[in-house]
Scaffold this motif. Structure first.
Motif, PDB file in Angstrom:
ATOM      1  N   UNK A   1       0.857  -1.187   0.000  1.00  0.00           N
ATOM      2  CA  UNK A   1       0.000   0.000   0.000  1.00  0.00           C
ATOM      3  C   UNK A   1       0.893   1.237   0.000  1.00  0.00           C
ATOM      4  N   UNK A   2       0.907   2.007  -1.084  1.00  0.00           N
ATOM      5  CA  UNK A   2       1.771   3.186  -1.152  1.00  0.00           C
ATOM      6  C   UNK A   2       1.250   4.329  -0.293  1.00  0.00           C
TER       7      UNK A   2
ATOM      8  N   UNK B   1      -3.379  -1.703  12.387  1.00  0.00           N
ATOM      9  CA  UNK B   1      -4.361  -1.064  11.515  1.00  0.00           C
ATOM     10  C   UNK B   1      -3.810  -0.913  10.104  1.00  0.00           C
ATOM     11  N   UNK B   2      -4.587  -1.374   9.125  1.00  0.00           N
ATOM     12  CA  UNK B   2      -4.207  -1.285   7.717  1.00  0.00           C
ATOM     13  C   UNK B   2      -5.218  -0.401   6.990  1.00  0.00           C
TER      14      UNK B   2
ATOM     15  N   UNK C   1     -13.008   6.056   3.082  1.00  0.00           N
ATOM     16  CA  UNK C   1     -12.130   5.702   4.197  1.00  0.00           C
ATOM     17  C   UNK C   1     -12.412   4.268   4.622  1.00  0.00           C
ATOM     18  N   UNK C   2     -11.426   3.404   4.463  1.00  0.00           N
ATOM     19  CA  UNK C   2     -11.588   1.996   4.840  1.00  0.00           C
ATOM     20  C   UNK C   2     -10.379   1.554   5.648  1.00  0.00           C
ATOM     21  N   UNK C   3     -10.628   0.707   6.640  1.00  0.00           N
ATOM     22  CA  UNK C   3      -9.548   0.210   7.488  1.00  0.00           C
ATOM     23  C   UNK C   3      -9.773  -1.257   7.828  1.00  0.00           C
ATOM     24  N   UNK C   4      -8.679  -1.988   7.832  1.00  0.00           N
ATOM     25  CA  UNK C   4      -8.672  -3.404   8.209  1.00  0.00           C
ATOM     26  C   UNK C   4      -7.862  -3.483   9.499  1.00  0.00           C
ATOM     27  N   UNK C   5      -8.508  -3.847  10.599  1.00  0.00           N
ATOM     28  CA  UNK C   5      -7.885  -3.745  11.920  1.00  0.00           C
ATOM     29  C   UNK C   5      -7.775  -5.130  12.558  1.00  0.00           C
TER      30      UNK C   5
END
Length: 384
Positions: A192-193, A271-272, A254-258
């Motif tokens: 992920x840049x 957190x990604x 806005x998205x997050x993979x936690x």
């Protein structure tokens, strides 16, 4: 003799295409068709527009490639169940059987292409090519071209799948190489840049497989009066069984993979953040964490044990989210659903519904929350 970089790149592209045409000829797949072939196999059910954005070509090229692959028996188009005007594209059994062979040919091609070039030199080449692509994209923006849209939607904002070692950006390559013990074939990697339109963003790389996960984060801090930058690397290694909870969060783009995991020193959060358009790169990670095959399909799992229809009558949105519960078990009958209307202050503003859903499953508990544009899905591994 003067050497033109653009002519050299064009020559390399033509020869690469000829080489791939030869290597993939036995599978009746052309160089122009192979990126579509791999994308359709990697993420089933995409639309033609989504494939156009991911492969970064124009619509006409997508139409030609998909029509050819369809005629060859590698893909089928099915009507979207929710929107009959939309077609979604799926690989056939024939395509699935050849997927690993085609990937092997691509890896062999990359090995042949970089043979005899030192890793340090490859870093310089890769960095230079990315800069050239950025220059072209900037030029297209200034002249009103269409290339900028594709560039920013893939390079500047979206995470990308890493297929071989030399696609890993230089700052991450050595720790990743050491972690994987030089064998990338056993692992999946995503890079992920840094999003330069968001000052708080950062670049990161994650890889997973063999029951272990690697996370590398590039931390950049300002130093000195002139605002110079100092880069430090953060590295986290996790065993899959240390993870006890996964949370997916989305609010518009806005998205997050936690990930929540435990270690000898306590409990931790990883957190990604990512662009919501790249969800297809994070679903395989979620499936892997939960002990499933990377391409596990929740809709197929439901066919044997359908969801309670009464939930659909209570809330269509929560009924849709409940499909994710099949990642934690084969079926569910009991659930808890709650909702509460929210009346915003102001004339003419409509009331909104805040919703909660909890489903106990064999391998844990699935929870969903929705309010406005915000949605959360929580996977509590082992919870009852």
């Amino acid at each position: 003799m003067d050497k033109s970089i653009s002519q050299t790149i064009a020559l390399l592209a033509r020869r690469s295409q000829a080489y791939l045409n030869h290597m993939l000829g036995e599978y009746n797949i052309t160089a122009a068709e192979q990126p579509f072939f791999l994308e359709v196999n990697h993420q089933e059910g995409l639309t033609q527009e989504e494939l156009t954005a991911r492969v970064c070509v124009d619509k006409a090229a997508t139409t030609r490639a998909l029509k050819s692959l369809e005629m060859k028996g590698y893909l089928v188009r099915l009507k979207d169940e929710k929107d009959k005007r939309q077609n979604r594209i799926y690989p056939t059994k024939k395509a699935k059987q050849l997927e690993s062979a085609v990937k092997s040919e691509i890896l062999c091609f990359n090995t042949q292409l970089t043979q005899g070039i030192e890793p340090q030199m490859l870093d310089l080449i890769y960095t230079g090519l990315l800069k050239m692509e950025e220059n072209i994209a900037d030029s297209a923006k200034e002249t009103g071209g269409v290339m900028m849209k594709n560039y920013h939607s893939t390079m500047a904002d979206w995470p990308v799948r890493i297929w071989n070692l030399y696609e890993i950006p230089g700052v991450f390559r050595e720790p990743a190489r050491h972690w994987m013990e030089r064998d990338i074939s056993k692992y999946n990697f995503v890079y992920a840049p840094r999003q330069y339109t968001r000052p708080d963003s950062f670049a990161y790389l994650y890889g997973y497989g063999e029951d272990k996960l690697l996370y590398l984060k590039e931390n950049i801090s300002k130093v000195g009066r002139r605002g110079g930058e100092e880069t430090q690397m953060e590295q986290v290694e996790i065993d899959r069984h240390q993870i006890y909870e996964v949370l997916t969060f989305q609010e518009l783009l806005d998205a997050r993979f936690i990930l929540l995991y435990s270690s000898e020193t306590g409990q931790h959060v990883l957190e990604l953040p990512y662009n919501s358009s790249a969800y297809h790169l994070y679903n395989p990670l979620l499936n892997w964490i939960l002990g499933l095959k990377w391409d596990f399909d929740t809709s197929l799992a439901e066919r044997e044990h359908p969801r309670p229809q009464e939930l659909c009558q209570k809330s269509m949105s929560m009924y849709n989210y409940s499909l994710n519960a099949y990642r934690l078990g084969k079926e569910f009958q009991s659930y808890t659903y709650k909702s509460k209307p929210y009346h915003p202050v102001g004339k003419g503003l409509k009331a909104q519904l805040e919703e909660w859903l909890s489903i106990p499953m064999e391998q844990g508990k699935f929870e969903a929350y929705r309010f406005g544009y915000r949605t959360e899905c929580r996977y509590l591994i082992g919870a009852k």
